[in-house]
Every structure is written in C-alpha cells, then in structure tokens.
Design an enzyme around this catalytic site. Structure first.
Site, PDB file in Angstrom:
ATOM      1  CE  LYS B  45      -3.632   2.409   2.543  1.00 18.53           C
ATOM      2  NZ  LYS B  45      -4.853   2.731   1.510  1.00 18.53           N
ATOM      3  CG  ASN B  75     -10.856   2.618   0.062  1.00 17.66           C
ATOM      4  OD1 ASN B  75     -11.147   3.105   0.824  1.00 17.66           O
ATOM      5  ND2 ASN B  75      -9.784   2.082  -0.368  1.00 17.66           N
ATOM      6  CG  ASN B 134      -1.232   5.908  -5.832  1.00 14.67           C
ATOM      7  OD1 ASN B 134      -2.276   6.628  -6.467  1.00 14.67           O
ATOM      8  ND2 ASN B 134      -2.023   5.441  -4.708  1.00 14.67           N
ATOM      9  CB  CYS B 137      -4.847   8.132  -5.017  1.00 15.01           C
ATOM     10  SG  CYS B 137      -5.958   8.634  -3.642  1.00 15.01           S
ATOM     11  CE  LYS B 175      -3.320   1.168  -9.406  1.00 17.17           C
ATOM     12  NZ  LYS B 175      -3.667   0.767  -7.827  1.00 17.17           N
TER      13      LYS B 175
END
Lengths: 220, 196
Positions: B45, B75, B134, B137, B175
């Site tokens: 994570k 989420n 990342n 998000c 990503k």
C-alpha cells in the site's frame, strides 16, 4: 458515488453527516479497465510497454481475459477483500486448467492473444449475420424475449398460442442478431445466437454507402 | 501442467496474481497471510512522506445490484497512515522471507524532484523488486496535487517517471488513472519518461 443516504442526505459512505467521491473498484469497473488495457496493447507505439492489468479481476476467467488482452501480470483487490486471500487458489487452479485445455504452456503464450482481434468498428465484417434461436424445450414461456424485442428492438419474436400455451418464435427475416433476447432470457442456453455462413468480407471502409469509400454507390 | 510464472519488466513472480496496492497490503501481518495463501506478489500500500496522512472512519461504500453484494466498491481511504520507517522495516522483513515473490512498493510523494530523490533509495534498501507510481488516487491526495492530479497531466507523468528511472535501479510501474479521456496520452508519457 455509489449512492446517497436519503436520511443523512449525504453521499455514501457517510462520515459524520458528509460524504465524498472515492476510488471505485470491483467487478463493475472491469469493462472500463479492459478497454483501456486493450487500447494500450493494440496501439503500435505503446504496445511495447509491459502491462500489469487491474480492474475488477474476480476469478480465473477475468484473469485470462486480462492476459489475452495484453497483461503480463494481474492485480486484484476487491475479490480478496470480499472472499479472503484463499481466493487465489481458485484463480491459480482455474487459469492453469484453462491453459492446459488450450495447450498454452506459459503466460507468455497467453499474453496479448486477443489483441489483434480488438479492432475499430470500421474493420468489422458487415456481411456477417447471426440469428437468435429459441430452445422450445428449455423455454419457460415468460415472454421477456418477446416484449424486449417487440417494444425496443426489431419485432422479431412472435407471440402465439399453441395448444393453449404461449409460444415464442424467432422471425428470421426480421432478426438482426442483436443479442438482446439472449441477454434478457432468464434460462441459461435457452436462447442462443447462431452464426450464419459468411459469404465474404465487407467492412465499412469498403462499403458503397460510405462516402469515403473508393467503391461508388449504385444510383437510385 | 502450465507454467504460471511471469516476468514483467524484470520483476519475476511464480504466478501472475498480485494483490493490488490497497488496504489488504498495508501491513506485514496481512501480506504474510496473502503470501502464505499463494499470491505471486503484492504491491505494498502506497507509501508517502512523514508525517503520515490521517484516515476517516467509515471508508467503504458498495454498489449492490439485484442481490449481488459489492458489485462495485468505493473506497475513501487514503494512502498508508503508518510512519514510513515502520512500513520500510516490514517490507524488508517480508522480502527476506519470501525471496521468490514479487514485492512491489507503491509510492506517492509531491511532484518535487527532491522528494523522489529522498524516498527512492530508502525503498530500494528494502530489497523490493520494483516500484509502482500511484498516479491514480482520485480523492484526498489529488486535492494535495498528488495521485490522479499527476496522472491526468501527461507532462507530470513523464517528469516523475524520468526521475524514478534516474534515481533507482528498480523497475518502475506507472499506475495510470482511468479518469482521463484518452488513456494513450499518459501511457505515451510513461513510455517517454522511461526512455522509450
């Protein structure tokens, strides 16, 4: 936003009376993810990128689909959160069995296998036709196929009374092979789509109705 | 029997199934259970800079459809809310015990060269097999100019990817966010940033 709490008057999940948008995942996002994966895999300059596929992978079949659409590794979250880590055992067994059945020995044999068949609309064969076929033995006479076709498609499923029972029949001349009846039918394999023999290939690029095509349309 | 092992950008795993960077990979306890269950790898994570973020209570919303629970899951948790050093120590311990599995570390720090230069050697020191940037998000972190705020700007995707290739020997997975009109734009930016 997955929903609104109509008592709290706030998006869910509710945090002390308020909500926000978030990261959406799970089976619902799979179609979006697959398209994006395929887009990168089929485009010549980006096709050199190795891809780790992600987005709603929940079972071995999803896994196989992501691999053949260009992935080399797969990422999973929601399925594990739903069923626990041991779901990977089913994924491994299922993928392995499927590869054995198909004669694929390695992941590299599988990766990207469906990519050449992901094309733009104008490369589809306009001469191809598939027709709905109702298995009368399996039919439960619910009428969903008829009303879906009658109200919203091509009026290609007739409704008659046969020996005092409702009877549904495909009218081949009207059927465009859209699949709607097969999708709404609640009985597995009751309505199947039967591909008709293909005479030749004609795409929109070659079609006379296409103003950009080289073949002139017939007058009148 | 089919050989399920895979090699992506030099990252090897005994099967292609990795747990994605998310709550299940936030700490050693869960990750060890996952690897014991047979997962080929995990993407830890997302790590960020200290002080850690603070998460809210009540975090998941779910789409139910005609009896199917969690057809979709929403989420609103952010990245890891544990100190960087704790995560790094746990990653190192896990990698040492599972040398055959792919241990990838998701990272999100500000779009400042110094920030990436600082965190990359710390991650590399854990022995991890690769990193994942990342850029996806869509909540909370994007308001702080990270996550999808980066993923939506191909120029930033390219810039950060280039820093990562410059400051670490580890393979870099970029990503991509789906919250964009044409996925090829950030994909091409990642390719350019990686030297392709």
């Amino acid at each position: 936003m997955v929903g609104v709490d109509l008592d709290a008057m706030a998006p869910m999940p509710v945090v002390d009376g308020r909500g926000t948008h978030g990261g959406y995942c799970g089976p619902a996002v799979k179609p979006i993810a697959l398209r994006m994966l395929g887009e990168i895999a089929r485009t010549p300059d980006t096709s050199v990128l190795p891809i780790s596929g992600i987005g709603g992978i929940s079972n071995w079949r999803d896994a196989a689909e992501f691999l053949v659409m260009g992935a080399t590794s797969l990422q999973v979250c929601t399925a594990a959160m739903h069923y626990g880590f041991r779901i990977v055992e089913d994924m491994i067994d299922g993928l392995s069995n499927w590869m054995d059945e198909k004669g694929f020995e390695t992941i590299a044999d599988v990766t990207g296998r469906a990519v050449p068949n992901f094309v733009n609309w104008n490369q589809l064969n306009l001469k191809f036709k598939t027709l709905a076929s109702i298995d009368q033995e399996a039919c439960i006479k619910c009428g969903l196929c008829h009303i879906a076709c009658e109200d919203t498609s091509h009026q290609a499923i007739s409704k008659t009374l046969l020996n005092g029972e409702r009877h549904y029949e495909v009218i081949d001349e009207e059927c465009v092979g859209c699949n709607l009846c097969a999708h709404v039918c609640p009985v597995d394999d009751c309505i199947t789509m039967v591909p008709q023999p293909v005479e030749d290939v004609q795409t929109w690029n070659e079609h006379p109705n296409n103003p950009m095509s080289k073949i002139p349309a017939k007058a009148g | 029997m089919a050989d399920l092992s895979t090699n992506i950008a030099g990252i090897r795993s005994p099967n292609p199934f990795w747990l994605a960077s998310a709550p299940p990979t936030d700490k050693e306890y869960n990750v060890r259970r996952a690897l014991e269950a047979g997962w080929g790898g995990v993407v830890w994570k997302t790590l960020g800079e200290d002080p850690p973020v603070v998460n809210v209570s009540s975090r998941y919303g779910a789409t139910r459809y005609n009896g199917q629970r969690m057809a979709g899951l929403n989420n609103i948790e952010l990245i890891t809310d544990r100190p960087l050093a704790v995560n790094l120590a746990e990653i190192k311990a896990v990698k040492k015990d599972y040398p055959d599995r792919a241990i990838i570390v998701s990272i999100m720090v500000p779009c400042v060269e110094e920030s990436w230069k600082r965190i990359l050697p710390l991650v590399e020191e854990t022995g991890a097999d690769g990193i994942e940037l990342n850029f996806g998000c869509p909540h909370g972190m994007s308001e702080r100019n990270m996550g999808s705020a980066v993923g939506q700007v191909p120029g930033y995707v390219e810039m950060v990817t280039r820093w990562c290739k410059q400051y670490t020997r580890m393979p870099v997975i970029v990503k991509l966010t789906p919250n964009i009109t044409n996925i090829l734009n950030p994909a091409r930016a990642a390719l350019r940033g990686g030297g392709g």
